[in-house]
Design a protein around this motif. Structure first.
Motif, PDB file in Angstrom:
ATOM      1  N   SER A  80       1.363  -3.834   2.858  1.00 54.97           N
ATOM      2  CA  SER A  80      -0.031  -4.240   2.862  1.00 54.97           C
ATOM      3  C   SER A  80      -0.260  -5.293   3.921  1.00 54.97           C
ATOM      4  O   SER A  80       0.597  -6.128   4.187  1.00 54.97           O
ATOM      5  CB  SER A  80      -0.398  -4.799   1.496  1.00 54.97           C
ATOM      6  OG  SER A  80      -1.592  -5.510   1.604  1.00 54.97           O
ATOM      7  N   GLN A  81      -1.419  -5.224   4.480  1.00 55.26           N
ATOM      8  CA  GLN A  81      -1.730  -6.241   5.459  1.00 55.26           C
ATOM      9  C   GLN A  81      -1.886  -7.600   4.786  1.00 55.26           C
ATOM     10  O   GLN A  81      -1.905  -8.609   5.422  1.00 55.26           O
ATOM     11  CB  GLN A  81      -3.030  -5.868   6.174  1.00 55.26           C
ATOM     12  CG  GLN A  81      -4.230  -5.891   5.252  1.00 55.26           C
ATOM     13  CD  GLN A  81      -5.311  -4.993   5.752  1.00 55.26           C
ATOM     14  OE1 GLN A  81      -5.127  -3.800   5.883  1.00 55.26           O
ATOM     15  NE2 GLN A  81      -6.434  -5.562   6.075  1.00 55.26           N
ATOM     16  N   VAL A  96      -4.325  -3.138   9.813  1.00 60.38           N
ATOM     17  CA  VAL A  96      -3.514  -2.166   9.089  1.00 60.38           C
ATOM     18  C   VAL A  96      -2.415  -1.572   9.985  1.00 60.38           C
ATOM     19  O   VAL A  96      -1.389  -1.113   9.526  1.00 60.38           O
ATOM     20  CB  VAL A  96      -4.424  -1.069   8.479  1.00 60.38           C
ATOM     21  CG1 VAL A  96      -4.920  -0.127   9.540  1.00 60.38           C
ATOM     22  CG2 VAL A  96      -3.711  -0.326   7.377  1.00 60.38           C
ATOM     23  N   LYS A  97      -2.633  -1.649  11.314  1.00 58.41           N
ATOM     24  CA  LYS A  97      -1.644  -1.112  12.268  1.00 58.41           C
ATOM     25  C   LYS A  97      -0.429  -2.019  12.389  1.00 58.41           C
ATOM     26  O   LYS A  97       0.552  -1.658  13.046  1.00 58.41           O
ATOM     27  CB  LYS A  97      -2.282  -0.913  13.643  1.00 58.41           C
ATOM     28  CG  LYS A  97      -3.421   0.075  13.641  1.00 58.41           C
ATOM     29  CD  LYS A  97      -2.930   1.494  13.515  1.00 58.41           C
ATOM     30  CE  LYS A  97      -4.123   2.406  13.364  1.00 58.41           C
ATOM     31  NZ  LYS A  97      -3.784   3.780  13.110  1.00 58.41           N
ATOM     32  N   TYR A 110       1.705   3.995   1.327  1.00 64.59           N
ATOM     33  CA  TYR A 110       1.573   4.877   2.487  1.00 64.59           C
ATOM     34  C   TYR A 110       2.445   6.098   2.343  1.00 64.59           C
ATOM     35  O   TYR A 110       2.269   7.086   2.994  1.00 64.59           O
ATOM     36  CB  TYR A 110       2.070   4.127   3.721  1.00 64.59           C
ATOM     37  CG  TYR A 110       0.987   3.917   4.744  1.00 64.59           C
ATOM     38  CD1 TYR A 110       0.259   5.005   5.219  1.00 64.59           C
ATOM     39  CD2 TYR A 110       0.699   2.649   5.212  1.00 64.59           C
ATOM     40  CE1 TYR A 110      -0.729   4.800   6.148  1.00 64.59           C
ATOM     41  CE2 TYR A 110      -0.283   2.444   6.136  1.00 64.59           C
ATOM     42  CZ  TYR A 110      -1.006   3.523   6.607  1.00 64.59           C
ATOM     43  OH  TYR A 110      -1.973   3.337   7.517  1.00 64.59           O
ATOM     44  N   GLU A 126       1.236  -2.778   9.891  1.00 65.28           N
ATOM     45  CA  GLU A 126       2.145  -2.385   8.825  1.00 65.28           C
ATOM     46  C   GLU A 126       3.352  -1.574   9.305  1.00 65.28           C
ATOM     47  O   GLU A 126       4.478  -1.890   8.934  1.00 65.28           O
ATOM     48  CB  GLU A 126       1.379  -1.639   7.738  1.00 65.28           C
ATOM     49  CG  GLU A 126       0.455  -2.571   7.005  1.00 65.28           C
ATOM     50  CD  GLU A 126      -0.390  -1.882   5.952  1.00 65.28           C
ATOM     51  OE1 GLU A 126      -0.064  -0.732   5.604  1.00 65.28           O
ATOM     52  OE2 GLU A 126      -1.359  -2.491   5.491  1.00 65.28           O
ATOM     53  N   ASP A 132      -7.712 -13.176  10.450  1.00 63.89           N
ATOM     54  CA  ASP A 132      -8.128 -11.811  10.139  1.00 63.89           C
ATOM     55  C   ASP A 132      -9.607 -11.705   9.802  1.00 63.89           C
ATOM     56  O   ASP A 132     -10.118 -10.612   9.644  1.00 63.89           O
ATOM     57  CB  ASP A 132      -7.311 -11.283   8.958  1.00 63.89           C
ATOM     58  CG  ASP A 132      -5.976 -10.784   9.457  1.00 63.89           C
ATOM     59  OD1 ASP A 132      -5.835 -10.704  10.687  1.00 63.89           O
ATOM     60  OD2 ASP A 132      -5.103 -10.489   8.629  1.00 63.89           O
ATOM     61  N   HIS A 156       0.846  -1.192   0.000  1.00 62.40           N
ATOM     62  CA  HIS A 156       0.000   0.000   0.000  1.00 62.40           C
ATOM     63  C   HIS A 156       0.880   1.240   0.000  1.00 62.40           C
ATOM     64  O   HIS A 156       1.808   1.338   0.785  1.00 62.40           O
ATOM     65  CB  HIS A 156      -0.869  -0.037   1.260  1.00 62.40           C
ATOM     66  CG  HIS A 156      -1.888   1.041   1.266  1.00 62.40           C
ATOM     67  ND1 HIS A 156      -1.634   2.241   1.832  1.00 62.40           N
ATOM     68  CD2 HIS A 156      -3.129   1.094   0.758  1.00 62.40           C
ATOM     69  CE1 HIS A 156      -2.699   3.005   1.692  1.00 62.40           C
ATOM     70  NE2 HIS A 156      -3.616   2.326   1.048  1.00 62.40           N
TER      71      HIS A 156
END
Lengths: 671, 679
Positions: A528-529, A614-615, A381, A617, A543, A379
């Motif tokens: 990415s997760q 997502v945390k 970021y 990452e 998940d 992703h």
């Protein structure tokens, strides 16, 4: 008669004026550089009167000679990040002689004058149609203007020019080589003159958006057609290198291999090493922190010992994942965790590695296939200037509200004692080894610590980090306070979803470490997760969203484990602080993690976002960077470095008054 | 290589030999593919293929129903490839009747085939506009190929591109425009404007321009299509390529001139005008500068408000003045591959734009003429070898000569009449007419250039032109002479009369063009005015009003004599013909009235009862439905009566009696009751 603003005319009624301005100048950060929105009631000559929300200007002097001229500036200078700035002034009445000047001036230019007469002042005058460029003598420029006319002034901060419009007709360039930070300015000179400004709160007569479109396009072409002298193919090679290093960095093993082969690039890192890193990343992203730490320690035995802050960060995440019910220690009732606790010396939690049933080897064999490239790309970021940080203040406030009143009082009491003379309280060891403290007290402690985090004492300790005796003494003081708090508060305030749970007590702690976690690397290493979706199916299960989520998956044994882990974590924190001094990041990480216990449904709590996959990452990125760094490789891929630099460059352009930054954004080029 | 080429010319290449051999039909497709590969990108191979006569064979296959689709398709592709060759190659394709055959064979065999046919036609039309007539010829099913062509538009992007180019090139005349309009071309093509393909959008846009050009019917139809005008405005946005902005502005300009969008609409007065002004700026290519200025000239030509807006838009006048500084910029044009002298083109475009912008407003003319070196540049351009530049400079001069102030100052100082005198003798009709119209303005009484013109045989030359068969030339010549006769001195009058001669004068007095007739009568009227010796015209005008008596009126008698009875008879013939328009009769009556001011003429006229009655008839004549024209005719008659009975002359009372006998008093009394005359 609105030229080209047909879209504006109809939608304007319901539209908020600030929205219109924001839409007009999207690149402007109004916190840093506010837009001019009205005339300034302060920055004006006293012959000027303002009305209608400081938008209408009238002359109230005697108007006998040019010495009676009076001007007013807008509230703020034009931000360079506008790129193209435009405002319009409608002549409500030309008054006696119509000596009106519309233009720009720098801060501090004499207001007892019409715009254009002085240095750093520029104007277009209605009586003769002349333009005045920092001079008392005008140049023939355009037609005259009078009652009923709308005159617009456009500042182009890309080529530093200015043109005017009259009733939507572009009159052509009036000024060139304009200085930055000019204010919209109008000047009047005879009685009865009234003008009204439109800073963009209502649609303009002139179609400025069309002009902006042209410059957006020009800027785009400038960027895209920027000549890259590449006679020796160096640029091409550099690009290849950037792509390759990026693939390697994020562990796209097969892609990196294939790319390197196709472009004849060397891969600095061995394929095996890339695979190892990828494996660890997958574990982190799946929330299986325990295994991730284990694998890291197996594959890079010295890494985490050398970076205790990183280890602490991983462990905090592990705690969060335990709450989440995703960490293997608490997962699906499988109790394969052998707790080795209470070890004094070294890092208490690091010893458990060998007893895990899920060894890295087994993990790897199940991975089996050679599909080493993650299915999803990372992703991006990277363009985010600030990380999605939690606001401790807010979180703790919520906790505080949930506490009973006396907790507040306690907090205040202890707050005072921190600053007070009780620093050498003999209670300092009383809490140790008691083992039975309430979870509520834990969160309370963090609230208190948060309050303390900016007090003088901590600053002193930061300042005197290298002064060992002082430092130790100070830490002990705080610890003592903390424990005394815990001692006082022994009541259970938390009911967990998992069923009848008795009072749980975890020692509170404060985490001070001297090694700062490298923020920039954490921020810019996006992952990415789903980086590991090609792996186990059980990871997917982890998940998958639960209908009703329970702490540690609702398993009581797991909760026990989690609490035990929490105690260890606290001890580790204390130890780190003793050895390396305070570290705000660590402190916050632990606070955030433990705060989860204060809620019956942590997922829906104000701090619940840290439970999101997502945390994982940033944690994953930090670990990946550390591994790379330990192997002498850059902790950040050059691509992300370049992007960060480009973003920084845009910010610098905005600060330095280079208007082109309005029409180019790095994210436009990231797909 | 050269040797190789020669040898190939002599013997037929194998593949072509196969194709020309009826017995080898099984190998044809294979050979066609080989030929196709050979001719791609090679003009030499293309020429070779044509030399060996392959084209008729390919065309036969295409038009033969029994031939296989493969063969047809490959043949069409080869023809398409050939049509991309040199103009000579295309010429030979046209000579082989390729276009009609292709049109006839434009069946929906398969998409590849259709596209190949369309590509081939497009390439031919791009080079040879004359072949487009084939499109409008009727085919065996009693229609043209246009509807079929339009029906192919939805097939593919290639079809869209080719068809829009074909129609763009095929819209050359008003008949074409109307035919395309009737065949629903607008609604078929308008969706293509929003195509995501630039190469479809652009020819479609040009197609719309060609269809709208000077055609109010098409313009009205375009305006009636929902949102279509807005689409053009969007294509004119500033982030679009300038070529596209230019093309869209052109369409909107034509729509305005075609009456579909009023000048007050901001789309025209701000957007289109602004876009065109921008196209004139230095950062655009010369070709766009030229097109921009030309189109702008056309946009504002007829509307004074647009002219005023143009004069303040984006420094347009300075920008255009800068056009005149281009010299010797020779480059190949992008549209056709000819070398163009952009210096000339730039000047031509600038003059045209100046001519339009200055057409009506004195202030704008002043602003333009004050541009440094403008007059010098115009004078230089009048001597240019490029006739387009010469004509444009004259157009500009024509606009400037409408200004009294400029005629008396800058234009006279620079002696613009000098080159004009020569240019009226040009063989180029356009230049000659334009020069003549400029002279017309310079010959006006208040023009200081007038004397210079007279000294340079302007009278003789203009007299000559007044018998020209070209109506425009004749009108301008007569007009100019009329200007010269105004308040002319007696020797000049004599000179004009002798130079014109009775014959020419008679001819123009009874010219079939009524406007010329009017101007001719004006000449006579001016010749028959009393003479004043004062040179200062302003003072003179006052004296005309104040002291009529002091002027020399015997000159009228002399002039009448000089003109001769035939001319006077012609004037009375005009008076006696009440079917003529008022503006002609008015001048004739003025002549009679002026004649009555001559002492001898008075005597003469009063003796001619018939003539007197024909004149006096206009005093009571009310057959005109509108009384305003009657007033215009009554006034000269009243003046006539006043002149006849002027008491300062001998025998005034006798003449009064004669008029009384004719019932003038009764008529006058009647007239005085009418309100409109009392006013």
């Amino acid at each position: 008669m609105a030229t080209g603003t047909s879209q504006g005319e109809s939608s304007s009624s319901g539209e908020d004026s600030s929205d219109r301005l924001k839409k007009l100048y999207p690149a402007v950060d109004e916190d840093e550089t506010p837009l001019p929105r009205s005339w300034s009631p302060k920055d004006k000559f006293n012959f000027i009167g303002l009305s209608q929300g400081n938008l209408r200007v009238h002359y109230k002097g005697v108007g006998k000679t040019h010495k009676d001229a009076a001007s007013v500036r807008a509230t703020n200078p034009i931000p360079a990040a506008c790129g193209i700035y435009y405002f319009e002034v409608k002549v409500i009445s030309k008054g006696r002689d119509g000596y009106m000047g519309i233009g720009l001036s720098a801060q501090g230019v004499n207001m007892n004058r019409l715009p254009g007469w002085d240095k750093h002042s520029y104007g277009y005058h209605g009586d003769d149609g002349n333009s005045f460029c920092s001079s008392g003598a005008g140049q023939p420029y355009g037609p005259t203007f009078t009652t009923g006319d709308t005159v617009g002034c456009c500042v182009n901060m890309i080529d530093n020019t200015c043109f005017y419009t009259k009733n939507g007709i572009n009159l052509g360039i009036a000024f060139t080589d304009l200085p930055p930070n000019l204010y919209p300015t109008v000047g009047l000179q005879t009685p009865g003159e009234v003008v009204e400004a439109n800073f963009g709160q209502i649609p303009f007569v002139f179609d400025i958006e069309d002009y902006m479109k042209e410059w957006r396009m020009k800027t785009k072409l400038t960027v895209e057609r920027f000549p890259v002298p590449d006679r020796k193919g160096e640029f091409q090679t550099a690009l290849h290198k950037i792509v390759c290093t990026y693939l390697v960095h994020h562990g796209y093993c097969a892609a990196a291999e294939a790319f390197a082969r196709a472009t004849d690039q060397p891969i600095v890192e061995s394929i095996e090493s890339i695979r190892n890193r990828q494996k660890i990343q997958k574990l982190v992203l799946a929330g299986r922190m325990g295994e991730a730490i284990e694998t890291t320690q197996l594959l890079y035995p010295t890494l985490l010992d050398a970076k205790p802050d990183l280890l602490f960060m991983l462990k905090c995440r592990q705690f969060v994942e335990m709450v989440n019910g995703t960490d293997s220690e608490v997962q699906g009732g499988v109790s394969n965790y052998t707790f080795v606790g209470g070890v004094s010396g070294g890092y208490p939690l690091s010893g458990g590695g060998g007893s895990h049933t899920r060894s890295p080897k087994s993990y790897r064999s199940s991975d089996g296939s050679n599909r080493s490239s993650p299915a999803h790309s990372p992703h991006p970021y990277v363009h985010a200037g600030t990380p999605p940080q939690q606001h401790p203040q807010q979180n703790y406030y919520h906790i505080g509200q949930q506490q009973q009143t006396f907790h507040h009082q306690q907090t205040h009491h202890h707050h005072h004692t921190v600053d007070g003379p009780l620093c050498n309280s003999p209670n300092r060891l009383s809490g140790k080894g008691q083992g039975q403290q309430s979870l509520a007290s834990l969160s309370l402690v963090y609230q208190q610590h948060h309050n303390n985090s900016y007090n003088n004492a901590s600053e002193v300790s930061d300042g005197l980090q290298n002064n060992n005796p002082m430092n130790y003494g100070h830490i002990e003081d705080e610890e003592a306070l903390m424990n005394s708090t815990n001692a006082v508060l022994t009541r259970d305030h938390i009911t967990m979803n998992g069923g009848p749970v008795g009072p749980r007590l975890i020692d509170g702690d404060e985490m001070d470490m001297c090694v700062e976690i490298d923020h920039s690397s954490t921020l810019s290493n996006g992952n990415s997760q789903y980086n590991g979706t090609s792996a186990h199916s059980e990871q997917m299960d982890v998940d998958a969203p639960f209908q009703k989520r329970q702490m540690c998956g609702g398993n009581e044994a797991a909760i026990e484990k989690m609490l035990a882990f929490g105690r260890e974590l606290k001890m580790m924190s204390q130890k780190l602080r003793k050895e390396f001094g305070k570290n705000e990041a660590n402190k916050k990480a632990l606070q955030d993690a433990f705060s989860l216990l204060a809620y019956s449904d942590p997922w829906n709590s104000p701090i619940g976002s840290q439970l999101l996959p997502v945390k994982r990452e940033p944690v994953c990125a930090a670990l990946n960077s550390a591994i790379l760094e330990s192997k002498g490789l850059p902790k950040q891929p050059p691509l992300e470095l370049t992007i960060a630099q480009a973003n920084q460059c845009m910010r610098l352009m905005s600060k330095s008054g280079i208007g082109a930054c309005a029409f180019a954004t790095v994210s436009d080029y990231l797909h | 290589m050269e040797v190789d080429f020669e040898s190939k010319c002599v013997q037929v290449p194998k593949n072509i030999a196969v194709l020309l051999n009826d017995g080898m039909s099984s190998e044809w497709v294979q050979a066609l593919v080989s030929v196709k590969n050979d001719v791609i990108g090679s003009n030499r191979e293309k020429i070779l293929t044509i030399q060996h006569g392959l084209v008729p064979r390919l065309l036969r296959w295409i038009s033969d129903e029994s031939v296989s689709a493969d063969l047809k398709t490959e043949s069409a592709i080869i023809l398409g490839s050939l049509s991309k060759g040199t103009p000579e190659i295309i010429r030979s394709l046209i000579n082989e009747k390729t276009v009609p055959v292709l049109l006839k064979s434009m069946t929906n065999l398969n998409l590849r085939y259709t596209e190949a046919i369309l590509r081939c036609m497009r390439s031919i039309f791009l080079v040879s506009p004359e072949s487009v007539e084939c499109l409008y010829e009727e085919h065996q099913f009693e229609g043209t190929y246009i509807p079929h062509l339009l029906s192919l538009v939805p097939c593919s992007v290639v079809c869209q591109e080719c068809i829009s180019i074909i129609i763009e090139k095929a819209c050359l005349t008003r008949e074409h425009q109307m035919y395309l309009l009737e065949n629903n071309t607008l609604s078929v093509l308008s969706p293509l404007l929003s195509s995501e393909f630039y190469k479809v959008q652009m020819p479609t846009l040009r197609c719309f321009a060609n269809m709208c050009y000077k055609n109010p019917a098409v313009c009205a139809a375009v305006a009636a299509e929902p949102n279509l005008i807005q689409v053009f405005v969007e294509l004119m946005a500033r982030d679009k390529p300038s070529e596209m902005q230019m093309a869209a502005a052109k369409v909107l300009t034509y729509l305005h001139r075609g009456g579909a969008i009023p000048a007050t609409d901001p789309i025209i007065s701000r957007k289109t005008l602004g876009t065109l002004a921008r196209m004139c700026k230095r950062d655009r290519p010369l070709e766009e500068n030229v097109k921009g200025a030309e189109t702008l000239a056309y946009l504002v030509e007829a509307d004074p408000d647009l002219q005023a807006i143009a004069s303040i838009t984006d420094h347009l006048i300075s920008v255009l003045a800068n056009y005149l500084t281009y010299k010797d910029v020779k480059k190949v044009s992008s549209s056709d591959q000819k070398e163009v002298d952009w210096g000339c083109e730039m000047k031509r475009a600038a003059y045209l734009a100046f001519a339009s912008v200055c057409a009506n407003d004195e202030e704008i003319r002043d602003k333009v003429i004050k541009k440094e070196g403008l007059i010098e540049q115009i004078l230089a351009s009048m001597n240019s070898v490029n006739e387009g530049e010469v004509a444009a400079s004259l157009r500009c001069l024509q606009s400037l000569t409408r200004s009294v102030q400029q005629i008396r100052t800058v234009l006279n100082d620079n002696a613009v009449w000098k080159p004009l005198i020569q240019m009226v003798q040009s063989n180029n009709r356009e230049i000659m007419v334009l020069a003549m119209t400029c002279l017309c303005n310079l010959a006006l009484d208040f023009s200081p250039s007038k004397d210079a013109l007279l000294q340079n045989n302007a009278v003789e030359f203009l007299s000559q032109c007044s018998s020209s068969t070209d109506n425009t030339v004749r009108l301008n010549a007569v007009w100019a002479i009329m200007s010269l006769t105004y308040c002319a001195s007696e020797p000049l009058r004599v000179r004009i009369i002798s130079s014109l001669g009775t014959e020419k004068l008679l001819k123009i007095i009874e010219d079939p063009i009524l406007l010329i007739r009017q101007k001719a009568l004006c000449i006579v009227r001016n010749l028959l005015t009393s003479l004043h010796d004062c040179e200062d015209r302003d003072v003179m005008l006052q004296r005309v009003l104040r002291e009529r008596c002091t002027s020399d009126r015997t000159v009228i008698d002399r002039m009448v004599k000089l003109l001769g009875s035939e001319v006077i008879e012609a004037v009375f013939r005009t008076v006696r013909d009440p079917t003529l328009p008022v503006y002609v009769l008015e001048q004739a009556l003025c002549i009679v009235s002026n004649m009555a001011d001559g002492p001898c003429c008075k005597e003469h006229i009063i003796g001619k009862t018939e003539e007197l009655q024909s004149v006096l008839k206009y005093l009571e004549k009310d057959s005109y439905p509108d009384y305003q024209p009657v007033t215009r005719l009554q006034l000269p008659v009243l003046q006539f009566i006043t002149n006849i009975i002027d008491i300062s002359e001998d025998a005034a009372s006798q003449r009064l009696m004669i008029l009384k006998n004719l019932g003038v008093q009764r008529i006058l009394e009647e007239v005085s009751y009418k309100k409109d005359l009392q006013k």
